[in-house]
Design a protein around this motif. Structure first.
Motif, PDB file in Angstrom:
ATOM      1  N   GLU A 154       0.799  -1.136  -0.117  1.00  0.00           N
ATOM      2  CA  GLU A 154      -0.086  -0.089   0.129  1.00  0.00           C
ATOM      3  C   GLU A 154       0.728   1.192   0.012  1.00  0.00           C
TER       4      GLU A 154
ATOM      5  N   GLU B 174       0.166   4.235  -2.820  1.00  0.00           N
ATOM      6  CA  GLU B 174      -0.126   5.441  -2.416  1.00  0.00           C
ATOM      7  C   GLU B 174       0.711   6.447  -2.718  1.00  0.00           C
TER       8      GLU B 174
ATOM      9  N   ARG C 153      -8.880   8.892  -0.606  1.00  0.00           N
ATOM     10  CA  ARG C 153      -8.269   8.318   0.637  1.00  0.00           C
ATOM     11  C   ARG C 153      -9.129   7.194   1.305  1.00  0.00           C
TER      12      ARG C 153
ATOM     13  N   ALA D  52      -9.428   4.183  -0.806  1.00  0.00           N
ATOM     14  CA  ALA D  52      -8.319   3.570  -0.942  1.00  0.00           C
ATOM     15  C   ALA D  52      -8.053   2.559   0.255  1.00  0.00           C
TER      16      ALA D  52
ATOM     17  N   TRP E 235      -4.824   1.100  -2.728  1.00  0.00           N
ATOM     18  CA  TRP E 235      -4.268   2.254  -3.670  1.00  0.00           C
ATOM     19  C   TRP E 235      -3.856   1.737  -5.081  1.00  0.00           C
TER      20      TRP E 235
ATOM     21  N   ILE F  60      -7.126   1.808  -6.770  1.00  0.00           N
ATOM     22  CA  ILE F  60      -7.613   3.187  -7.146  1.00  0.00           C
ATOM     23  C   ILE F  60      -6.719   3.618  -8.224  1.00  0.00           C
TER      24      ILE F  60
END
Length: 198
Positions: free
Chosen positions: A139, A143, A158, A161, A166, A169
């Motif tokens: 992650e 991110e 966020r 996520a 992430w 996303i």
């Protein structure tokens, strides 16, 4: 002009450089340990047997310099028999000064390095080992990738996520992302709405 000497990279290695232990191949129940330090190879063994003649056998230990290990075909055969050819090749490489410095970096530092790579390089690095596969799919890495490639990262993104990850996303197209965010808003509005009384 006098220049300061740089320390050799090997001096930065922690001890031990490599360690592995385990039981010998069947039918043996003997236990073995291979330890590689910056200067020595240490081979230890413990005889495991129910037979009375082996009850008083003490553990054994052999210490050799790196060069002596490279020249010792008998010990290399034992290492290969117990731990396999890949471990033998890896140990020989260590003894010849071929250290895997990248793999020895701390996880936070590796995550920082990975964050500067192009996506194609992250994908390639993930294929090199289980450790890098785990790190490249973490992650923390994804991110940073999302933050680097997206114009803005909203609080709603966020929050999404945290549920979906992430990486998902990042690979969502904008329409799908808007749809996920709208659905999340509706669910939150529904959860926050006051209950109707009958």
């Amino acid at each position: 002009m006098v220049t300061a000497k740089r320390p050799k990279m090997a001096a930065l290695l922690e001890e031990p450089v490599f360690e592995i232990s385990g039981q010998g191949p069947a039918p043996s129940k003997d236990f073995f340990q291979l330890l590689v330090t910056k200067t020595k190879v240490i081979w230890r063994w413990w005889k495991i047997s129910l037979r009375s003649e082996f009850r008083n056998t003490v553990p054994g230990e052999l210490k050799e310099s790196h060069q002596d290990f490279v020249d010792d075909s008998s010990l290399q055969v034992q290492v290969s028999t117990v731990f396999g050819v890949k471990i033998l090749v890896y140990t020989r490489n260590l003894c010849q000064g071929h250290f895997d410095y990248l793999d020895r970096l701390s996880e936070p530092l590796l995550l920082r390095v990975i964050s500067f790579l192009d996506l194609e390089d992250v994908a390639r690095l993930a294929q090199t080992s289980q450790k890098f596969k785990k790190l490249c799919n973490s992650e923390e890495v994804w991110e940073q990738i999302v933050e680097r490639h997206c114009d803005t990262v909203t609080p709603e993104m966020r929050s999404l996520a945290k549920e979906r990850g992430w990486k998902e996303i990042f690979f969502c197209n904008k329409l799908q992302l808007q749809m996920h965010i709208s659905r999340k808003r509706l669910m939150q509005d529904h959860d926050n709405a006051p209950e109707e009384r009958i």
